[in-house]
Design a protein around this motif. Structure first.
Motif, PDB file in Angstrom:
ATOM      1  N   VAL A 151       0.825  -1.205   0.000  1.00 57.34           N
ATOM      2  CA  VAL A 151       0.000   0.000   0.000  1.00 57.34           C
ATOM      3  C   VAL A 151       0.867   1.267   0.000  1.00 57.34           C
ATOM      4  CG1 VAL A 151      -0.282   0.175   2.526  1.00 57.34           C
ATOM      5  CG2 VAL A 151      -2.063   1.050   0.994  1.00 57.34           C
ATOM      6  N   ASP A 152       2.040   1.227   0.657  1.00 53.76           N
ATOM      7  CA  ASP A 152       2.946   2.384   0.615  1.00 53.76           C
ATOM      8  C   ASP A 152       3.395   2.655  -0.815  1.00 53.76           C
ATOM      9  OD1 ASP A 152       2.706   2.368   3.316  1.00 53.76           O
ATOM     10  OD2 ASP A 152       4.825   2.083   3.763  1.00 53.76           O
ATOM     11  N   THR A 153       3.746   1.586  -1.513  1.00 59.07           N
ATOM     12  CA  THR A 153       4.204   1.716  -2.906  1.00 59.07           C
ATOM     13  C   THR A 153       3.094   2.266  -3.792  1.00 59.07           C
ATOM     14  OG1 THR A 153       5.764  -0.112  -2.659  1.00 59.07           O
ATOM     15  CG2 THR A 153       5.071   0.432  -4.901  1.00 59.07           C
ATOM     16  N   VAL A 154       1.886   1.749  -3.621  1.00 55.69           N
ATOM     17  CA  VAL A 154       0.748   2.206  -4.419  1.00 55.69           C
ATOM     18  C   VAL A 154       0.484   3.693  -4.173  1.00 55.69           C
ATOM     19  CG1 VAL A 154      -1.760   2.011  -4.700  1.00 55.69           C
ATOM     20  CG2 VAL A 154      -0.340  -0.053  -4.640  1.00 55.69           C
ATOM     21  N   GLU A 155       0.527   4.106  -2.910  1.00 59.78           N
ATOM     22  CA  GLU A 155       0.308   5.516  -2.584  1.00 59.78           C
ATOM     23  C   GLU A 155       1.350   6.396  -3.264  1.00 59.78           C
ATOM     24  OE1 GLU A 155       0.775   8.527   1.201  1.00 59.78           O
ATOM     25  OE2 GLU A 155       0.330   6.421   1.619  1.00 59.78           O
ATOM     26  N   SER A 156       2.616   5.999  -3.169  1.00 62.82           N
ATOM     27  CA  SER A 156       3.694   6.775  -3.777  1.00 62.82           C
ATOM     28  C   SER A 156       3.550   6.825  -5.300  1.00 62.82           C
ATOM     29  CB  SER A 156       5.048   6.162  -3.396  1.00 62.82           C
ATOM     30  OG  SER A 156       6.106   6.853  -4.010  1.00 62.82           O
TER      31      SER A 156
END
Length: 274
Positions: A119-124
């Motif tokens: 989810v961190d990667t998707v947000e970024s």
């Protein structure tokens, strides 16, 4: 997304159902999200079907039966269970039903990113895509063109971002582009960034800096904003040399302009009033 009272209640029930469905170890959240968004696309194209599924004059059983006849064997059982709740509930309008269904599809996809730790990667990645679109007005115009074929827009998105971003990111971006009205792609992408940040119970700060920030500077800024707002803040930073120096920070509707360009503009306004 603004919903009237009946639709808010219907969406609340559907969100509860989605949560129950995705809690099952056998449910694939990414598949459920993809399938729900595919139904959104169908309802957007078929006005008569959209009205039938949301027809308040029909019984909930009749609407649910209609959905089952259409999608049984074509969608997974977890997705069908969510659609049962959507069709069986009362919505304020056909459009609000499709908007609510889109919200459910997005939620399922973000849940899949959470489960895989991405989810961190998707947000970024969503932030980076949003900035690419914002910095290229001709690209936003092409993606937002109401007369442009959906397949052409999808091809453009995949050509730009496929194999460069997570599959969840790509699916969410494509959905925003497919449903964009006028110049709404940039706004839609910013909303996705906010949704992804909320998954980690964080607010979003958009930071524009005149020069690149070091990891230490980003950490210090993050700590200061956390203290100011009393909650965790997700920082998304972009560089714009035109600021001349300093930073511009936007959190929701609040803008903190500490840039050289901003200070110069403020001085000019004061002199003009003198």
């Amino acid at each position: 997304m603004t919903l009237h009272a009946a639709s808010r209640e219907a969406l609340g029930l559907a969100e509860e159902r989605l949560g129950e469905v995705l809690a099952d170890a056998g449910a694939d959240a990414a598949t459920v999200g993809d399938e729900l968004l595919s139904v959104v696309d169908l309802l957007d194209r078929e006005i008569g079907l959209r009205r039938a599924v949301s027809d308040a004059s029909a019984t909930p059983e009749a609407r649910t039966s209609l959905v089952r006849r259409l999608f049984d064997g074509k969608l997974s059982e977890p997705a069908l269970k969510v659609l049962d709740t959507v069709a069986g509930s009362r919505w304020s309008s056909p459009r609000e039903l499709t908007d609510g269904l889109e919200s459910l599809g997005r939620s399922a996809l973000l849940t899949s990113a959470e489960k895989t730790g991405n989810v961190d990667t998707v947000e970024s990645q969503l932030f980076q895509v949003a900035r690419v679109v914002a910095n290229h007005p001709e690209l936003e115009a092409a993606l937002s063109d109401l007369t442009g074929p959906a397949d052409a827009k999808r091809t453009l998105v995949r050509g730009l971002f496929a194999d460069k971003v997570d599959v969840v990111t790509e699916t969410l971006v494509e959905q925003v582009v497919r449903r964009a009205k006028g110049r709404g792609v940039g706004v839609g992408l910013d909303k996705l960034v906010k949704l992804a940040a909320e998954r980690r119970e964080r607010s979003v700060a958009y930071v524009t800096s005149a020069s690149a920030l070091s990891d230490e500077q980003i950490a210090q800024l993050s700590a200061k904003l956390d203290a100011v707002y009393g909650r965790p803040i997700a920082l998304h930073v972009e560089v714009d040399p035109r600021l001349g120096g300093g930073l511009v920070v936007r959190v929701g509707d609040e803008v903190i302009d500490g840039s050289a360009a901003g200070q110069l503009a403020a001085l000019r306004r004061r002199l003009a009033r003198a």
